[in-house]
Design a protein around this motif. Structure first.
Motif, PDB file in Angstrom:
ATOM      1  N   UNK A 426     -17.809   0.642  -2.418  1.00  0.00           N
ATOM      2  CA  UNK A 426     -17.845   1.384  -1.151  1.00  0.00           C
ATOM      3  C   UNK A 426     -16.669   1.035  -0.244  1.00  0.00           C
ATOM      4  N   UNK A 427     -15.688   0.324  -0.793  1.00  0.00           N
ATOM      5  CA  UNK A 427     -14.484  -0.006  -0.036  1.00  0.00           C
ATOM      6  C   UNK A 427     -13.497   1.154  -0.031  1.00  0.00           C
ATOM      7  N   UNK A 428     -12.384   0.980   0.683  1.00  0.00           N
ATOM      8  CA  UNK A 428     -11.386   2.057   0.780  1.00  0.00           C
ATOM      9  C   UNK A 428     -10.032   1.493   1.197  1.00  0.00           C
ATOM     10  N   UNK A 429      -8.975   2.171   0.753  1.00  0.00           N
ATOM     11  CA  UNK A 429      -7.607   1.885   1.183  1.00  0.00           C
ATOM     12  C   UNK A 429      -7.065   3.171   1.816  1.00  0.00           C
ATOM     13  N   UNK A 430      -6.634   3.080   3.065  1.00  0.00           N
ATOM     14  CA  UNK A 430      -6.186   4.249   3.804  1.00  0.00           C
ATOM     15  C   UNK A 430      -4.718   4.086   4.185  1.00  0.00           C
ATOM     16  N   UNK A 431      -3.914   5.100   3.876  1.00  0.00           N
ATOM     17  CA  UNK A 431      -2.493   5.133   4.249  1.00  0.00           C
ATOM     18  C   UNK A 431      -2.270   6.354   5.142  1.00  0.00           C
ATOM     19  N   UNK A 432      -1.831   6.110   6.364  1.00  0.00           N
ATOM     20  CA  UNK A 432      -1.552   7.196   7.312  1.00  0.00           C
ATOM     21  C   UNK A 432      -0.040   7.336   7.492  1.00  0.00           C
ATOM     22  N   UNK A 433       0.474   8.526   7.276  1.00  0.00           N
ATOM     23  CA  UNK A 433       1.908   8.791   7.440  1.00  0.00           C
ATOM     24  C   UNK A 433       2.109   9.771   8.596  1.00  0.00           C
TER      25      UNK A 433
END
Length: 508
Positions: A426-433
């Motif tokens: 239920x984890x996540x890696x988020x990349x915002x550009x």
């Protein structure tokens, strides 16, 4: 294994003669308060309290009211209470609706290794089981008419709590034996599958069934197990499916208490057995492991491993919500006002399970309330706009906001294998550009609530916050006191009657 169990010797294969189903049933029947650690008993009480909070809020959302209207149109009056309604129904109908109420808003508990919503299946079945009448014996009177087999049943609080814990333990174990989250990858609604034996275990315990009859009840429940995850897109029925599992388990127990024989050895049977059939099509080695059903039984307590939700969306996206929240706090100028309008893309890495379950691109606008709570792109956009993911965000009036959909269309999801590890799914890696070339990112390995777990104080705060939206303070306090002292109650009927009083609507 703990004291309340029978030792079984397993070989390395899934042996039909391993005795797993019988071992589980003997443990359920023999389970007593003294066998359960105090911390587990307290957690069990708080699971009940959390489920009640969710049921109170969920009983009068639009899809729950439609379900009640539909059932009342054909179902005769019965003896079992409904949460938030004055009407009473028969036990099976009550189990479906009460279980559906608890799952109605995506605020109820979940198990991250063997995904199911335990309170909805266990409490849905137990609230009804606690109010079923005694068996009637046909032709037992002088004139050949049916008679009650005995006096009306009284269910003590400790019996209710012990039965609930039997269910809380059975559901995750049933799921872990078939690699839990793998069912979601293949499109099954996993909790509805695992929930059937959980509800049967809890109901059998509360009804005082023998080990032989409990095995029949679980077998009857397991042969009804099903649940299609396509229910998450458009339909209301996703809200109901854990309630259906509650009904299936209760039905098994009610048949078995009258001697009706179900499937024996339902976990270990090779041809047509529960584990063998629901593991068909997976790529695991072995496809299933029957030993997981009783692994650590009496020593390892899954009741303490069930997670509590702090966000009103699918549990698999809680890591995503918290990753976005961290970015908002770390870069307030980027994630608010004009700064947020300059967001070019949001790339979300998820486990294989959650990618299949929630990483899909929206196929329509607006999504239904159900679909929006199960869609990672929509959930992350909601957190970006509102800085929270609660029930109000999924009201019908909120589902077609331009500012949300602009962000939905900038979001894409992909597989990130770092989250495929147990308890990290239920984890996540988020990349915002952003349009100036700036990139910021955040990783949440496990959302809050597993390590460390949410505290009992936090659960009580959640209960009070949710309950306050639909009932008055006096009733809030009475329910909380009854639940937290349930092991001292001589009769749970007072609690059930208190739950049945009408509630206000939490959201339209």
């Amino acid at each position: 294994m703990g004291k309340n169990s029978a030792e079984v010797v397993f070989d390395e294969t899934n042996d039909e003669n391993s005795g797993v189903t019988a071992t589980l049933c003997n443990w359920i029947v023999g389970l007593e308060k003294k066998d359960i650690p105090d911390s587990v008993l307290e957690r069990g009480k708080h699971l009940i309290l959390d489920g009640i909070a969710c049921g109170l809020v969920g009983s009068h959302v639009p899809w729950s009211e439609q379900a009640v209207d539909a059932v009342l149109a054909y179902e005769p009056e019965g003896q079992c209470n409904l949460i938030g309604y004055e009407e009473k129904l028969g036990p099976l109908a009550a189990a479906v609706l009460n279980g559906g109420f608890i799952q109605a808003t995506e605020l109820d508990d979940y198990h991250s290794v063997a995904p199911l919503h335990s309170a909805s299946v266990v409490l849905g079945s137990l609230f009804a089981a606690a109010q079923v009448k005694n068996i009637k014996v046909r032709g037992s009177s002088a004139n050949g008419q049916s008679q009650d087999a005995g006096p009306a049943r009284t269910v003590s609080g400790i019996d209710f709590l012990t039965a609930a814990i039997a269910g809380f333990e059975t559901g995750p174990r049933s799921g872990m034996a078939i690699h839990g989250t793998d069912l979601l990858v293949r499109g099954w609604h996993s909790g509805v599958v695992f929930g059937c034996p959980a509800a049967a275990a809890a109901s059998s315990k509360l009804l005082g069934l023998s080990a032989v009859d409990t095995e029949s009840a679980i077998g009857i429940a397991c042969t009804q197990a099903c649940g299609l995850m396509a229910a998450q897109f458009e339909g209301m029925v996703k809200r109901m499916q854990h309630g259906i599992a509650a009904r299936n388990g209760l039905f098994g127990a009610l048949l078995a208490r009258n001697g009706y024989v179900g499937i024996k050895k339902v976990y270990e049977r090779n041809y047509g057995g529960f584990l063998n059939m629901f593991s068909q099509g997976n790529t695991k080695t072995p496809r299933y492991d029957v030993r997981e059903v009783v692994a650590g039984l009496g020593d390892v307590w899954h009741t303490s491993r069930i997670r509590f939700k702090l966000h009103a969306c699918v549990g698999g996206c809680h890591g995503l919500v918290e990753a976005v929240e961290s970015l908002q706090k770390a870069h307030p100028e980027r994630f608010s006002g004009e700064g947020l309008k300059r967001l070019k893309s949001l790339k979300v890495g998820l486990s294989e399970t959650i990618l299949h379950h929630d990483g899909w691109a929206p196929h329509e606008r607006p999504l239904t309330s159900t679909g929006s709570q199960m869609c990672a792109a929509y959930i992350s956009a909601t957190q970006l706009i509102d800085s929270q993911v609660l029930i109000a965000q999924f009201a019908e009036s909120q589902l077609n906001r331009d500012e949300v959909w602009e962000l939905v269309n900038k979001t894409s999801c992909h597989h990130d294998s770092q989250f495929d590890k147990p308890n990290h799914q239920c984890g996540a890696h988020v990349v915002a550009e952003f349009d100036d070339g700036t990139t910021v990112e955040e990783t949440v390995q496990m959302p809050k609530g597993f390590d460390p777990p949410i505290t009992n104080d936090e659960i009580r705060s959640k209960y009070r916050r949710l309950a306050a939206s639909v009932i008055d303070e006096e009733r809030i306090e009475k329910i909380e006191k009854l639940v937290l002292e349930i092991d001292q109650l001589e009769d749970v009927s007072e609690l059930l009657q208190l739950l049945a009083k009408p509630t206000r609507k939490a959201v339209d």
